[in-house]
Scaffold this active site. Sequence first.
Site, PDB file in Angstrom:
ATOM      1  N   HIS A 140     -17.391   6.229   5.027  1.00  0.00           N
ATOM      2  CA  HIS A 140     -16.229   7.019   4.657  1.00  0.00           C
ATOM      3  C   HIS A 140     -14.904   6.437   5.145  1.00  0.00           C
ATOM      4  O   HIS A 140     -13.890   6.506   4.465  1.00  0.00           O
ATOM      5  CB  HIS A 140     -16.415   8.420   5.233  1.00  0.00           C
ATOM      6  N   GLY A 149       0.848  -1.192   0.000  1.00  0.00           N
ATOM      7  CA  GLY A 149       0.000   0.000   0.000  1.00  0.00           C
ATOM      8  C   GLY A 149       0.882   1.240   0.000  1.00  0.00           C
ATOM      9  O   GLY A 149       1.891   1.304   0.698  1.00  0.00           O
ATOM     10  N   LEU A 177      -5.195  11.925   7.956  1.00  0.00           N
ATOM     11  CA  LEU A 177      -3.938  12.268   7.299  1.00  0.00           C
ATOM     12  C   LEU A 177      -2.840  12.337   8.352  1.00  0.00           C
ATOM     13  O   LEU A 177      -1.722  11.874   8.151  1.00  0.00           O
ATOM     14  CB  LEU A 177      -4.075  13.613   6.581  1.00  0.00           C
ATOM     15  N   GLY A 227      -0.385   4.652   0.157  1.00  0.00           N
ATOM     16  CA  GLY A 227      -1.044   5.901   0.548  1.00  0.00           C
ATOM     17  C   GLY A 227      -0.156   6.654   1.516  1.00  0.00           C
ATOM     18  O   GLY A 227       1.050   6.440   1.565  1.00  0.00           O
ATOM     19  N   LEU A 228      -0.767   7.529   2.312  1.00  0.00           N
ATOM     20  CA  LEU A 228       0.055   8.337   3.218  1.00  0.00           C
ATOM     21  C   LEU A 228       0.898   7.474   4.129  1.00  0.00           C
ATOM     22  O   LEU A 228       2.083   7.741   4.327  1.00  0.00           O
ATOM     23  CB  LEU A 228      -0.847   9.249   4.054  1.00  0.00           C
ATOM     24  N   GLU A 241      -4.881   3.751   8.193  1.00  0.00           N
ATOM     25  CA  GLU A 241      -6.269   3.322   8.370  1.00  0.00           C
ATOM     26  C   GLU A 241      -6.384   1.812   8.562  1.00  0.00           C
ATOM     27  O   GLU A 241      -7.351   1.321   9.140  1.00  0.00           O
ATOM     28  CB  GLU A 241      -7.118   3.771   7.162  1.00  0.00           C
ATOM     29  N   SER A 287     -16.189  17.985   1.441  1.00  0.00           N
ATOM     30  CA  SER A 287     -15.373  18.134   2.636  1.00  0.00           C
ATOM     31  C   SER A 287     -16.137  18.679   3.825  1.00  0.00           C
ATOM     32  O   SER A 287     -16.963  19.580   3.723  1.00  0.00           O
ATOM     33  CB  SER A 287     -14.215  19.068   2.356  1.00  0.00           C
ATOM     34  N   GLY A 319       1.784   4.124   3.829  1.00  0.00           N
ATOM     35  CA  GLY A 319       2.727   3.271   3.117  1.00  0.00           C
ATOM     36  C   GLY A 319       3.854   4.056   2.456  1.00  0.00           C
ATOM     37  O   GLY A 319       5.027   3.702   2.575  1.00  0.00           O
ATOM     38  N   ARG A 373     -18.664  14.117  13.380  1.00  0.00           N
ATOM     39  CA  ARG A 373     -19.291  13.478  12.228  1.00  0.00           C
ATOM     40  C   ARG A 373     -20.436  12.545  12.592  1.00  0.00           C
ATOM     41  O   ARG A 373     -21.474  12.548  11.944  1.00  0.00           O
ATOM     42  CB  ARG A 373     -18.225  12.690  11.482  1.00  0.00           C
TER      43      ARG A 373
END
Lengths: 646, 253
Positions: free
Chosen positions: A409, A41, A449, A43-44, A433, A285, A46, A338
């Site tokens: 989400h 992975g 993030l 993403g941020l 995540e 957002s 990995g 949320r």
Amino acid sequence: MSILNSKIPEGPLAEKWSRHKAGIKVVSPANKRKLDIIVVGTGLGGASAAASLAELGYNVKAFCYQDSPRRAHSIAAQGGINAAKNYQNDNDSVFRLFYDTIKGGDYRSREANVYRLAEVSPNIIDQCVAQGVPFGREYGGLLANRSFGGVLVSRTFYARGQTGQQLLLGAYQAMNRQIDKGNVEMYSRHEMLDVVIVDGKARGIIARDLVTGEIKRFGAHAVVVATGGYGNVFFLSTNAMGSNGSAAWQCYKKGAFFANPCFVQIHPTCIPVHGDQQSKLTLMSESLRNDGRVWVPKKKEDAEKLRKGEIGPNDIAEDDRDFYLERRYPSYGNLVPRDVASRAAKERCDEGFGVNAEGKAVYLDFKYAIERLGKDVIKARYGNLFQMYEKITDVDPYKEPMMIYPAIHYSMGGSWVDYNLMTTVSGLYSIGEANFSDHGANRLGASALMQGLADGYFVLPYTIGDYLANEIMTPKADTNTPEFEEAEKAVTSRIEKLYNIKGSKPVDYFHKKLGQVMWDYVGMSRNEEGLKKAVQLIREIRDEFWKDVKVPGELDNLNPELEKAGRVADFFDIGELMALDALNRNESCGGHFREESVTEDGEAKRNDKSFTYVSSWEYKGEGQEPVLHKEDLVFENVELTQRSYK
Amino acid sequence: MADKILKKLNIKVWRQKNAADKGRFETYTIENISTGSSFLEMLDILNDKLIIDGQDPIAFDHDCREGICGTCSLYINGRPHGPDTEVTTCQLHMRKFNDGETITIEPWRAKAFPVIKDLVVDRTAFEKILRAGGFISVNTGGVPDANAIPVPYEDAEESMDAAACIGCGACVAACKNSSAMLFVSAKVSHLAKLPQGKVEAKKRARRMVAKMDELGFGGCTNTGACEVECPKSISITNIARLNREYLLARFSE
Ligand code: SF4
Ligand code: FES
């Protein structure tokens, strides 16, 4: 005694991480060169881990299913990243960020992990700026901040509505530099299909080359899984189409416990579902709630007319609008967390006040902000989001309020990890995540993030050394051992099994069916009866899938349907575990709302006496009930209070 | 504004089994598509139909489906990302098409982007260009405080304008020379506009341009087609900036 050892360091909260770092082992540069690490992975989590580990001198192999590591779904995060910089002089601090995150997570995360996250958060911003992330700035040249749901300070850094994109490009570029130097070997269009365990330690993976179909073996001294969340179990979600839970699930089957699977986040501001041809949902957002006001009509007649298209939102008089978040939660108003915002929208729509044809939408109105600040200011803040909204819906949000509705989400649950981010399998790590660690039962906005980058830049590069220091005498993994042989065989036979069913229905048919069950019974509102029914239904759909799915194409060629089939096969199992976990947790906390556990005025009610623990599930074999292990959560620094945003 | 139903569409699409195959067009018909559906949702529906009919579905690249990952890459009715402005293929909606229309879909066509299957191309060449210099050489840790170096607001904004590039390749597909100048210039500008990136600006431009030339992208003749089709409105003024950086780099060699 639980068999789970979280390895939380001794000492006062604020000193745990530095004491731990001082105590753990370090690998010498000469020895790092002998050690191989697989990162799955990009993403941020990995990408930042792969870059940082390679910079330290380890040999890194990185994998992603996309055609480029830059496509990982972190790219889609819009609003921002939190950090306790206190640049605004509004009394922010590491402790306050820690406290907000623990409270926002409804007291279902570990104090020590969350504190560490807050502690390293300022370093992330420094790092990103040094890499050339073009954060928003003030006219004086210093960094700008915005506020986000669930907090009272302004600590969110942003790059327009594309913060995830810019942070990911920063990490990706750092990784590219290491690829150029030969320290990272990049395998794009490769999907991990199993983890290989040798003598109780993770020593490699089996991956499919998605272009040629070849099944390949890769060996290493440690494996890091950074493959994101499993939100696509719901079919419709804000995740990318390819996002999946399969890597974490294969780890689970090989002994890595899976924690809090029922904790998934429903994001309150997504573009509503329309019709039945939809393939995915688009997030708007959360930062929009800074300037947008959420409302539905006060009168049911108005809502009915809106649904039929007889009137538009601008026809409804000021006094006939119900700003229900401001009404119910005067102190946080439109900026409640949320989960609270999502449930409040559902409540209004269930009561018959929904405003689109399906009756499943509320308004997010910028009229007031435009009157106050002018269109230009709003355009500068959210221009790209407004454009995106208009392209999808054909409605101009400068003129008419946006329609929004909650959607799946993010998954707070994931592989169980200790303080070092190691799973219950030695040498197998999980970051971002993909793990369960920092967000408890609900994640605050702009914290995903932060966590991905904290894990990849500043936590794992330290903690993995503690393990690898004991592996310096271990030779490079031999991929010709029976363990690799067996794992490869299992992967191949599963692929052949799927391919040879040659049934009558495409994968999506089953995925949609599963998603509907998940949304109806394991979604925003859950109860015992529904959850039991869900387990039953999931099993039925899974049986049907394994009898009747049709996977076209060839095995030795690019075959997106085959990829999808494997992922959906795992989603059935993940969905089932989610339902079991939700059934066990008979309390309402964060994103998990049990109808049996509410206060008199209908708000979620936690049950700290019985449920202040992490639910960690152990796989016991196909068709066997998994076993629940509890990690008790100990709070020494915060007092557990019923969350109130009133 | 309300969604309508397109009763029938003809989809003329490029089919190519693999890189070695010559490839050809095939035409399919599809019925009852909502104008509120996205273009890719229309292809999903067509694919499910093909699967049920026992045919091989059409392979196309996509992932985020919200215009940000840069994966989707279809050449629709002669235009990269189709007949809308400032959108990616995944954001294109069927309301842009008319009932009964024939829609032609091709992959990106460029020597540097060979076809893998059907509409899927290999954009590794872009990766190689970025690996050659599209970064700032800092390691994790040991960097100054984020506010230590002020950055003028306008510079940060201009940098962000260029950094918005999603690496989709539409600029290359739009260009008759298959030039990658817009893509390369976007990265060079993103970094050169920031004080942190200035340090290596010349070396970066030199290395990235050399790599671009080596990989078989064509030269830029300033037709501006790339800018028109770029879903992120990357401006060709970036190309001028790249040329400047590049000349400076050559000059100081
Ligand atoms: S410059 Fe525009 S068209 Fe070219 S790759 Fe970037 S976003 Fe795509
Ligand atoms: S699928 Fe991500 S930009 Fe189109």
